[in-house]
Design a protein around this motif. Sequence first.
Motif, PDB file in Angstrom:
ATOM      1  N   GLY A 159       0.779  -1.226   0.000  1.00  0.00           N
ATOM      2  CA  GLY A 159       0.000   0.000   0.000  1.00  0.00           C
ATOM      3  C   GLY A 159       0.811   1.276   0.000  1.00  0.00           C
ATOM      4  N   ARG A 160       2.127   1.195   0.085  1.00  0.00           N
ATOM      5  CA  ARG A 160       2.964   2.390   0.105  1.00  0.00           C
ATOM      6  C   ARG A 160       3.410   2.762  -1.310  1.00  0.00           C
ATOM      7  N   ALA A 161       4.002   3.933  -1.414  1.00  0.00           N
ATOM      8  CA  ALA A 161       4.599   4.336  -2.686  1.00  0.00           C
ATOM      9  C   ALA A 161       5.894   3.550  -2.875  1.00  0.00           C
ATOM     10  N   ILE A 162       5.942   2.740  -3.935  1.00  0.00           N
ATOM     11  CA  ILE A 162       7.090   1.880  -4.204  1.00  0.00           C
ATOM     12  C   ILE A 162       7.732   2.301  -5.521  1.00  0.00           C
ATOM     13  N   ALA A 163       9.033   2.522  -5.492  1.00  0.00           N
ATOM     14  CA  ALA A 163       9.793   2.770  -6.716  1.00  0.00           C
ATOM     15  C   ALA A 163      10.601   1.525  -7.039  1.00  0.00           C
ATOM     16  N   VAL A 164      10.749   1.245  -8.329  1.00  0.00           N
ATOM     17  CA  VAL A 164      11.542   0.101  -8.786  1.00  0.00           C
ATOM     18  C   VAL A 164      12.706   0.628  -9.606  1.00  0.00           C
ATOM     19  N   LEU A 165      13.923   0.318  -9.173  1.00  0.00           N
ATOM     20  CA  LEU A 165      15.113   0.736  -9.911  1.00  0.00           C
ATOM     21  C   LEU A 165      15.355  -0.275 -11.030  1.00  0.00           C
ATOM     22  N   ALA A 166      15.091   0.122 -12.260  1.00  0.00           N
ATOM     23  CA  ALA A 166      15.157  -0.793 -13.409  1.00  0.00           C
ATOM     24  C   ALA A 166      16.572  -0.847 -13.953  1.00  0.00           C
ATOM     25  N   THR A 167      17.317  -1.854 -13.543  1.00  0.00           N
ATOM     26  CA  THR A 167      18.704  -2.019 -13.993  1.00  0.00           C
ATOM     27  C   THR A 167      18.846  -3.082 -15.077  1.00  0.00           C
ATOM     28  N   SER A 168      17.811  -3.888 -15.313  1.00  0.00           N
ATOM     29  CA  SER A 168      17.832  -4.911 -16.346  1.00  0.00           C
ATOM     30  C   SER A 168      16.394  -5.259 -16.698  1.00  0.00           C
ATOM     31  N   PRO A 169      16.172  -5.984 -17.803  1.00  0.00           N
ATOM     32  CA  PRO A 169      14.810  -6.381 -18.153  1.00  0.00           C
ATOM     33  C   PRO A 169      14.108  -7.173 -17.054  1.00  0.00           C
ATOM     34  N   LEU A 170      14.878  -7.841 -16.191  1.00  0.00           N
ATOM     35  CA  LEU A 170      14.257  -8.595 -15.103  1.00  0.00           C
ATOM     36  C   LEU A 170      13.515  -7.672 -14.139  1.00  0.00           C
ATOM     37  N   SER A 171      13.979  -6.434 -14.031  1.00  0.00           N
ATOM     38  CA  SER A 171      13.311  -5.481 -13.146  1.00  0.00           C
ATOM     39  C   SER A 171      11.872  -5.253 -13.572  1.00  0.00           C
ATOM     40  N   PHE A 172      11.605  -5.305 -14.867  1.00  0.00           N
ATOM     41  CA  PHE A 172      10.255  -5.049 -15.360  1.00  0.00           C
ATOM     42  C   PHE A 172       9.312  -6.203 -15.016  1.00  0.00           C
ATOM     43  N   HIS A 173       9.838  -7.417 -15.016  1.00  0.00           N
ATOM     44  CA  HIS A 173       9.010  -8.550 -14.604  1.00  0.00           C
ATOM     45  C   HIS A 173       8.678  -8.440 -13.116  1.00  0.00           C
ATOM     46  N   GLN A 174       9.678  -8.010 -12.331  1.00  0.00           N
ATOM     47  CA  GLN A 174       9.441  -7.887 -10.898  1.00  0.00           C
ATOM     48  C   GLN A 174       8.496  -6.727 -10.591  1.00  0.00           C
ATOM     49  N   THR A 175       8.463  -5.716 -11.459  1.00  0.00           N
ATOM     50  CA  THR A 175       7.582  -4.581 -11.238  1.00  0.00           C
ATOM     51  C   THR A 175       6.134  -5.021 -11.091  1.00  0.00           C
ATOM     52  N   LEU A 176       5.714  -5.964 -11.900  1.00  0.00           N
ATOM     53  CA  LEU A 176       4.328  -6.425 -11.842  1.00  0.00           C
ATOM     54  C   LEU A 176       4.036  -7.162 -10.544  1.00  0.00           C
ATOM     55  N   VAL A 177       5.057  -7.788  -9.962  1.00  0.00           N
ATOM     56  CA  VAL A 177       4.865  -8.427  -8.660  1.00  0.00           C
ATOM     57  C   VAL A 177       4.686  -7.364  -7.578  1.00  0.00           C
ATOM     58  N   TRP A 178       5.486  -6.298  -7.645  1.00  0.00           N
ATOM     59  CA  TRP A 178       5.313  -5.194  -6.685  1.00  0.00           C
ATOM     60  C   TRP A 178       3.971  -4.508  -6.883  1.00  0.00           C
ATOM     61  N   ARG A 179       3.497  -4.445  -8.125  1.00  0.00           N
ATOM     62  CA  ARG A 179       2.192  -3.834  -8.396  1.00  0.00           C
ATOM     63  C   ARG A 179       1.069  -4.596  -7.704  1.00  0.00           C
ATOM     64  N   GLN A 180       1.256  -5.878  -7.464  1.00  0.00           N
ATOM     65  CA  GLN A 180       0.267  -6.656  -6.728  1.00  0.00           C
ATOM     66  C   GLN A 180       0.109  -6.143  -5.297  1.00  0.00           C
ATOM     67  N   LEU A 181       1.145  -5.477  -4.791  1.00  0.00           N
ATOM     68  CA  LEU A 181       1.171  -5.069  -3.389  1.00  0.00           C
ATOM     69  C   LEU A 181       0.836  -3.604  -3.168  1.00  0.00           C
ATOM     70  N   SER A 182       0.795  -2.819  -4.254  1.00  0.00           N
ATOM     71  CA  SER A 182       0.520  -1.397  -4.105  1.00  0.00           C
ATOM     72  C   SER A 182      -0.040  -0.831  -5.407  1.00  0.00           C
ATOM     73  N   ASP A 183      -0.932   0.156  -5.268  1.00  0.00           N
ATOM     74  CA  ASP A 183      -1.448   0.859  -6.439  1.00  0.00           C
ATOM     75  C   ASP A 183      -0.519   1.985  -6.875  1.00  0.00           C
ATOM     76  N   ASP A 184       0.501   2.266  -6.047  1.00  0.00           N
ATOM     77  CA  ASP A 184       1.405   3.389  -6.319  1.00  0.00           C
ATOM     78  C   ASP A 184       2.808   2.855  -6.583  1.00  0.00           C
TER      79      ASP A 184
END
Length: 363
Positions: A159-184
Amino acid sequence: MDEKVVESTGGRGVPQVLDVVVVGGGPAGLSGAVALARSLRSVVVVDAGRPRNAAADGAHNYLSRDGVPPRELLALGRRELAGYGGTVLDGEVVAASRLPGDGPERFEVVLADGRVLRSRALLVTAGARDELPDVPGLREQWGRGVVHCPYCHGWEVRGRAIAVLATSPLSFHQTLVWRQLSDDVTVVLHGAEPSPEQWEQFAARGVAVVDGPAAGLRVQDGALTGVRLAGGHVVPARALAVASRPVVRAGFLAGLGLQPVDVEVMGHVVGTALPAGPAGATDVPGLRVAGNVTDPVAQVGSSAAAGVTAGAALNADLIAEDTARAVAARRARDSSPAAVFAPRSEAAVAARVLGARAHGLRA
């Protein structure tokens, strides 16, 4: 006995070789050591005291122990091991080698302070260290505002504001997992670019994307509040998800010819690991591995399970070795002239036959 040589002793005070030395006292090492000690094996765990998750407030996804502080979990494991007769030595292993000859002494392990351990088998669970992107402030916030695993830290930042530091294409796959945990959720591009499909996914899920690179963190009263970009703009964030690069602690194994290899995911090197087969088997007979040293993404629970599996496999290896030696010794006795030509009395033969028949067996 040489004061620098640490050995177990038999019931009559006769020095004997340890069954197993475990290198690494984390969940994998302690779990494997407990399994071995419960099987009446002499076990010593050598622990350098650098748990990978030391910066975290608690360990998660470990049934019945969820949220326990990492060092408290290890202290509990040490007490359990001591209850079964196992020992933990605080120290760092700097070298491991194979001893000459065909005797039970197979390995020699040298500690940084000069102590030496000799054993029949080795279980290596030395873990890994996390290399982080070169952004000021990441290391200081590691395990708190800066996190790496949604399954390890996701609930705590939900539910918090989460930023994802995209250092490789794998970061984008993980972004969707973090999106499950927050709308921000905001992706900060830091050397990687989403594919057209990923751009569409982010738009559909309401994930913001900003150009980087990241130049630092904004921290207030010890808590992360944002990610500062090279242009000066600050992305508000209460958590920053960063993919670390796990590098295994295995330099001491060079003398045994065991070297780490790169681990690739989707064509990208994400860390290093020691190659291993089922139950942590390696190319070095008598040496097995478990935990992050061979599986960089293993969590506490899976590391502990791998340690038990490897420990049980080592016990089976030693049982097979003990049995083979016993069979060879028996054959040597039975092939001696006294054994071959020793006559049996008629009474002894009759008793053997009657006993066999009573149990429905052949004499």
